[in-house]
Design a protein around this motif. Structure first.
Motif, PDB file in Angstrom:
ATOM      1  N   SER A  25       0.822  -1.215   0.000  1.00  0.00           N
ATOM      2  CA  SER A  25       0.000   0.000   0.000  1.00  0.00           C
ATOM      3  C   SER A  25       0.853   1.262   0.000  1.00  0.00           C
ATOM      4  O   SER A  25       0.386   2.328  -0.410  1.00  0.00           O
ATOM      5  CB  SER A  25      -0.929   0.007   1.208  1.00  0.00           C
ATOM      6  N   GLU A  26       2.085   1.156   0.436  1.00  0.00           N
ATOM      7  CA  GLU A  26       2.963   2.331   0.478  1.00  0.00           C
ATOM      8  C   GLU A  26       3.153   2.926  -0.913  1.00  0.00           C
ATOM      9  O   GLU A  26       3.218   4.150  -1.066  1.00  0.00           O
ATOM     10  CB  GLU A  26       4.330   1.979   1.085  1.00  0.00           C
ATOM     11  N   LEU A  27       3.235   2.075  -1.927  1.00  0.00           N
ATOM     12  CA  LEU A  27       3.400   2.576  -3.297  1.00  0.00           C
ATOM     13  C   LEU A  27       2.189   3.394  -3.729  1.00  0.00           C
ATOM     14  O   LEU A  27       2.328   4.450  -4.339  1.00  0.00           O
ATOM     15  CB  LEU A  27       3.610   1.400  -4.258  1.00  0.00           C
ATOM     16  N   VAL A  28       1.013   2.901  -3.404  1.00  0.00           N
ATOM     17  CA  VAL A  28      -0.220   3.618  -3.742  1.00  0.00           C
ATOM     18  C   VAL A  28      -0.279   4.932  -2.964  1.00  0.00           C
ATOM     19  O   VAL A  28      -0.615   5.989  -3.520  1.00  0.00           O
ATOM     20  CB  VAL A  28      -1.459   2.738  -3.458  1.00  0.00           C
ATOM     21  N   PHE A  29       0.067   4.894  -1.687  1.00  0.00           N
ATOM     22  CA  PHE A  29       0.039   6.078  -0.840  1.00  0.00           C
ATOM     23  C   PHE A  29       0.972   7.158  -1.391  1.00  0.00           C
ATOM     24  O   PHE A  29       0.575   8.310  -1.556  1.00  0.00           O
ATOM     25  CB  PHE A  29       0.432   5.711   0.596  1.00  0.00           C
ATOM     26  N   VAL A  30       2.208   6.776  -1.682  1.00  0.00           N
ATOM     27  CA  VAL A  30       3.197   7.740  -2.176  1.00  0.00           C
ATOM     28  C   VAL A  30       2.777   8.294  -3.542  1.00  0.00           C
ATOM     29  O   VAL A  30       2.872   9.507  -3.789  1.00  0.00           O
ATOM     30  CB  VAL A  30       4.605   7.106  -2.232  1.00  0.00           C
ATOM     31  N   ALA A  31       2.282   7.434  -4.408  1.00  0.00           N
ATOM     32  CA  ALA A  31       1.839   7.895  -5.733  1.00  0.00           C
ATOM     33  C   ALA A  31       0.705   8.905  -5.593  1.00  0.00           C
ATOM     34  O   ALA A  31       0.710   9.954  -6.254  1.00  0.00           O
ATOM     35  CB  ALA A  31       1.399   6.697  -6.574  1.00  0.00           C
ATOM     36  N   LEU A  32      -0.235   8.623  -4.737  1.00  0.00           N
ATOM     37  CA  LEU A  32      -1.358   9.537  -4.527  1.00  0.00           C
ATOM     38  C   LEU A  32      -0.891  10.836  -3.880  1.00  0.00           C
ATOM     39  O   LEU A  32      -1.342  11.930  -4.258  1.00  0.00           O
ATOM     40  CB  LEU A  32      -2.421   8.844  -3.668  1.00  0.00           C
ATOM     41  N   GLN A  33       0.033  10.735  -2.951  1.00  0.00           N
ATOM     42  CA  GLN A  33       0.541  11.947  -2.302  1.00  0.00           C
ATOM     43  C   GLN A  33       1.288  12.827  -3.297  1.00  0.00           C
ATOM     44  O   GLN A  33       1.163  14.051  -3.256  1.00  0.00           O
ATOM     45  CB  GLN A  33       1.454  11.595  -1.132  1.00  0.00           C
ATOM     46  N   THR A  34       2.058  12.229  -4.165  1.00  0.00           N
ATOM     47  CA  THR A  34       2.830  13.031  -5.113  1.00  0.00           C
ATOM     48  C   THR A  34       1.940  13.746  -6.124  1.00  0.00           C
ATOM     49  O   THR A  34       2.346  14.769  -6.674  1.00  0.00           O
ATOM     50  CB  THR A  34       3.885  12.183  -5.856  1.00  0.00           C
ATOM     51  N   LEU A  35       0.739  13.235  -6.363  1.00  0.00           N
ATOM     52  CA  LEU A  35      -0.206  13.944  -7.230  1.00  0.00           C
ATOM     53  C   LEU A  35      -0.646  15.257  -6.600  1.00  0.00           C
ATOM     54  O   LEU A  35      -0.968  16.215  -7.298  1.00  0.00           O
ATOM     55  CB  LEU A  35      -1.427  13.078  -7.519  1.00  0.00           C
ATOM     56  N   GLY A  36      -0.686  15.279  -5.256  1.00  0.00           N
ATOM     57  CA  GLY A  36      -1.031  16.498  -4.543  1.00  0.00           C
ATOM     58  C   GLY A  36      -2.491  16.895  -4.624  1.00  0.00           C
ATOM     59  O   GLY A  36      -2.833  18.043  -4.363  1.00  0.00           O
ATOM     60  N   THR A  37      -3.362  15.964  -4.974  1.00  0.00           N
ATOM     61  CA  THR A  37      -4.785  16.293  -5.120  1.00  0.00           C
ATOM     62  C   THR A  37      -5.619  15.958  -3.888  1.00  0.00           C
ATOM     63  O   THR A  37      -6.796  16.296  -3.846  1.00  0.00           O
ATOM     64  CB  THR A  37      -5.383  15.544  -6.331  1.00  0.00           C
ATOM     65  N   GLN A  38      -5.019  15.281  -2.909  1.00  0.00           N
ATOM     66  CA  GLN A  38      -5.767  14.831  -1.740  1.00  0.00           C
ATOM     67  C   GLN A  38      -5.236  15.483  -0.471  1.00  0.00           C
ATOM     68  O   GLN A  38      -4.040  15.772  -0.363  1.00  0.00           O
ATOM     69  CB  GLN A  38      -5.663  13.305  -1.586  1.00  0.00           C
ATOM     70  N   ASN A  39      -6.113  15.651   0.490  1.00  0.00           N
ATOM     71  CA  ASN A  39      -5.717  16.122   1.811  1.00  0.00           C
ATOM     72  C   ASN A  39      -4.894  15.011   2.475  1.00  0.00           C
ATOM     73  O   ASN A  39      -5.357  13.870   2.582  1.00  0.00           O
ATOM     74  CB  ASN A  39      -6.972  16.430   2.638  1.00  0.00           C
ATOM     75  N   ILE A  40      -3.704  15.335   2.911  1.00  0.00           N
ATOM     76  CA  ILE A  40      -2.788  14.317   3.440  1.00  0.00           C
ATOM     77  C   ILE A  40      -3.336  13.662   4.704  1.00  0.00           C
ATOM     78  O   ILE A  40      -3.168  12.458   4.918  1.00  0.00           O
ATOM     79  CB  ILE A  40      -1.366  14.895   3.654  1.00  0.00           C
ATOM     80  N   TRP A  41      -4.015  14.441   5.549  1.00  0.00           N
ATOM     81  CA  TRP A  41      -4.568  13.859   6.782  1.00  0.00           C
ATOM     82  C   TRP A  41      -5.708  12.896   6.478  1.00  0.00           C
ATOM     83  O   TRP A  41      -5.852  11.878   7.155  1.00  0.00           O
ATOM     84  CB  TRP A  41      -5.009  14.957   7.746  1.00  0.00           C
TER      85      TRP A  41
END
Length: 148
Positions: A25-41
């Motif tokens: 899941s870390e790969l999915v998390f990092v990919a989504l975070q790098t897009l910058g479209t979601q609230n990190i919390w």
């Protein structure tokens, strides 16, 4: 709509990663975070909830495994289970805070086999999982800063 799909994908990947199914899941998390479209919390919360539910699935598998404890092929005797139960009562709570680490799924499985209280299991696992995703989010943010 796409944002909801990506958060649902994060939830599913986190859930699967905490079961015997091999998934990262870390790969999915990092990919989504790098897009910058979601609230990190929100990402941390969704990933932690999914991962905790996945750990609960592993716990339930542990509960079911004891159905076969009287069989010759079962890997532990009744005396070994009793000894494990005593040991886990002493150290298991602290070990659950390591449920985020490699091998953590085994700790969750043993928690089920030894019938650890869910009132302890769920909050400790959630704290461990949320902490791991928070650290991952921070590390990813720092890496993004360095790359910029």
């Amino acid at each position: 709509m796409l944002e909801n799909v990506s958060l649902f994908g994060l939830f599913v990947s986190a859930l699967l990663a905490a079961t015997p199914i091999p998934f990262q899941s870390e790969l999915v998390f990092v990919a989504l975070q790098t897009l910058g479209t979601q609230n990190i919390w929100l990402m941390i919360l969704i990933a932690a909830v999914g991962n905790t539910i996945g750990s609960l699935v592993t716990y339930v598998i542990g509960l079911g495994v004891t159905h076969w404890k009287d069989r010759k092929w079962f890997p532990a005797t009744e005396a070994q289970l009793a000894r494990g139960h005593r040991w886990f009562e002493r150290w298991g709570i602290g070990l659950l805070l390591l449920s985020w680490a490699p091998g953590g799924d085994l700790i969750c499985l043993i928690s089920g086999i030894l019938r650890m209280s869910l009132w302890l299991f769920i909050p400790l696992v959630f704290i461990a999982k949320a902490g791991r995703y928070a650290v991952l989010a921070w590390l990813t943010a720092e890496a993004i800063k360095l790359a910029s």
